[in-house]
Enzyme design. Structure first.
Site, short mmCIF file in Angstrom:
data_model
loop_
_atom_site.label_atom_id
_atom_site.label_comp_id
_atom_site.label_asym_id
_atom_site.label_seq_id
_atom_site.Cartn_x
_atom_site.Cartn_y
_atom_site.Cartn_z
CE LYS A 79 -93.11 -50.39 -43.25
NZ LYS A 79 -92.66 -51.21 -44.39
CB SER A 154 -92.08 -54.80 -42.83
OG SER A 154 -91.92 -53.86 -43.88
CB SER A 178 -92.87 -54.59 -46.88
OG SER A 178 -92.07 -55.47 -46.17
N1 GLN Z 1 -90.10 -59.72 -46.10
C1 GLN Z 1 -89.00 -59.06 -46.75
C2 GLN Z 1 -87.86 -58.88 -45.78
O1 GLN Z 1 -88.02 -59.23 -44.65
C3 GLN Z 1 -89.45 -57.78 -47.34
C4 GLN Z 1 -89.47 -56.65 -46.42
C5 GLN Z 1 -89.87 -55.36 -47.08
O2 GLN Z 1 -90.33 -55.33 -48.20
N2 GLN Z 1 -89.62 -54.30 -46.36
O3 GLN Z 1 -86.82 -58.43 -46.16
#
Ligand code: GLN
Length: 488
Positions: A79, A154, A178
């Site tokens: 990532k 994400s 995410s």
């Molecule tokens: N969807 C969540 C957010 O937007 C989780 C994001 C993540 O785990 N990085 O904060």
């Protein structure tokens, strides 16, 4: 089956036996990436030359008689918020365009030491803010099962790359879901380890009390191999636990006699799409047939997880992102004085969602609001943790859907960011409580879109949830179905 479609474990076995070389594995993955990545947008950058050179180095080490590591010759994707020395790291943001990491993250070093070959950088929502991978400055990633839909986020690039079999194994990060949510929406497996199991040194922090690095793969056993390579106490991340180290079992389990599986009613109500609930019910039957006992239970504070998560996560993010000011880090903009430099750099560098998070976080932490928002969220967090502690006094694991709804169409959630925040309903509680969770495929809905089964365990129960997941995987064949369009 083509080489790039093999699991990490299978690739390693072939590379160790000499049936194929690491170079051939790299070439096969590069070919798949070359054919599919323009369509999917899963990787932001690819280091073909670096990967080929590393494959040659591994071959030379083997020829010298060095013992091959547990991920020997396995191409991996990272990532784009994880440091690998000399490689770009954009975090999906314009503000880090052109930045190259000056050191290697501990988790990435773990993969390197195990013999993995980093090939490319996976697309992501800017600074990991999001559930759709639409909020990347480098364009959206598409879902390999339906190119008009989001892959989740994400870590959407990490999930799509594995789902399309460009790579067998990628790393993602999970602050509120995410890893698990994109894994579910892309029909693959993903693990968020126990908080403190994997060092975050070299990860661009989002919410430091929530962030964990974890693997995504099409086979559960690869998650265990990757966790073994990355887990362990690291003095460079004071959040790591003394007993963080992890050893992957090599016996594939087939029965689950004696296992107690909790079914929280809050994860199975009308907030979840009926098509998803139907697949989860079928998964319950599969686990029961394997010998597990199902135990209905309640996690009564679940409904407060989203507000608590968004207060804690944005507060921490606003403080973590202060370093991107164009002075120490960041794509510096021209300015007439220092204040103007900050305004220009941050104004032009950050996207809409990042700005929204920073504003929310700064507001929560400001004098006069701290007690009403941040402190209250921490109290809710304690209640959520206690819900899990009570539940795990009764059961070994908890299962439910990973996501409340199937993947949106691209652009569909733009009008209402709250809709996107609701994606985290069933994943954020594990981050707030610090417990491990994984998602693996448990079927397809009526549109042929994958559905994810989430398995949660108590703190340091990573081994248990991996074992249950592997038993489930062995009893089903959802993992072997390929998304058609993109993978011909
Ligand atoms: N969807 C969540 C957010 O937007 C989780 C994001 C993540 O785990 N990085 O904060």
């Amino acid at each position: 089956m083509k080489l790039h479609q093999l699991s990490a474990k299978e690739m390693r076995a072939k590379a160790v036996s000499g049936e194929v070389s690491p170079s051939e594995l790299v070439d096969s993955c590069l070919e798949a990436i070359g054919r599919q990545n323009d369509l999917l947008g899963a990787l932001i950058s690819v280091d073909a030359e670096g990967a080929k050179a590393r494959a040659k180095d591994l071959e030379a080490a083997r020829a010298r008689g060095e013992t091959p590591g547990p991920l020997f010759g396995v191409p991996v994707g990272l990532k784009d918020n994880l440091c690998l020395e000399g490689q770009p790291m954009t975090c999906g943001s314009n503000i880090l365009k052109g930045y190259r990491a000056s050191y290697t993250a501990t988790a990435v070093k773990g993969l390197l030491d195990a013999g993995a070959i980093p090939i490319g950088r996976c697309n992501m929502d800017e600074f990991a803010f999001g559930s759709s991978t639409e909020h990347s400055a480098y364009g959206p990633t598409k879902n390999p099962w339906d190119l008009e839909r989001i892959p989740g986020g994400s870590s959407g690039g990490s999930a799509a790359a594995v789902a399309a079999r460009m790579l067998p194994l990628t790393l993602g990060t999970d602050t509120g879901g995410s890893i698990r949510q994109p894994a579910a929406l892309c029909g693959i497996a993903g693990l968020k380890p126990t908080y403190g199991r994997v060092s975050r040194f070299g990860l661009t922090a989002f919410g430091s009390s929530l962030d964990q690095i974890g693997p995504l793969a099409h086979r559960v056993s690869d998650l265990g191999l990757a966790l073994q390579a990355m887990a362990g106490r690291d003095p460079k991340d004071p959040g790591t636990l003394d007993n963080a180290a992890f050893e992957a079992g090599d016996q594939a389990p087939s029965r689950l006699e004696g296992l107690k599986v909790g079914l929280p009613k809050e994860y199975l109500d009308d907030r979840v799409a009926p098509s998803i609930l139907a697949r989860i019910e079928a998964a319950q039957k599969t686990l029961e047939a394997l010998g597990a006992t199902l135990v209905p239970l309640s996690l009564p504070h679940t409904q407060y997880a989203i507000p608590a998560y968004y207060l804690v996560a944005t507060s921490e993010a606003s403080s973590n992102l202060a370093r991107f000011d164009g002075v120490r880090y960041g794509n510096r903009q021209k300015a007439k004085d220092l204040e103007d430099l900050y305004l220009e750099t941050r104004g032009k560098g950050f996207g809409e969602e990042a700005k929204r998070r920073i504003l929310l976080g700064v507001f929560c932490l400001s004098a006069g609001y701290y007690d009403a928002y941040y402190l209250k969220a921490l109290k809710v967090r304690t209640l959520l943790r206690q819900d899990f502690e009570k539940a795990f006094a009764e059961v070994d694991v908890i299962i439910g859907p990973t996501t409340p709804f199937p993947p949106f169409r691209l652009g569909e959630s733009e009008a209402d960011p709250m809709q996107l925040y609701l994606c985290d309903l069933l994943t954020a509680p594990a981050n707030l409580a610090g417990i491990p969770g994984l998602s693996l495929p448990c079927g397809f809905d009526e549109d042929g879109l994958p559905v994810g089964l989430q398995i949660l365990g108590p703190a340091l129960g990573d081994e248990t949830i991996l074992r249950v997941a592997e038993a489930f995987e062995n009893a089903t064949d959802f993992h072997s179905k390929l998304p058609t369009e993109a993978v011909q």
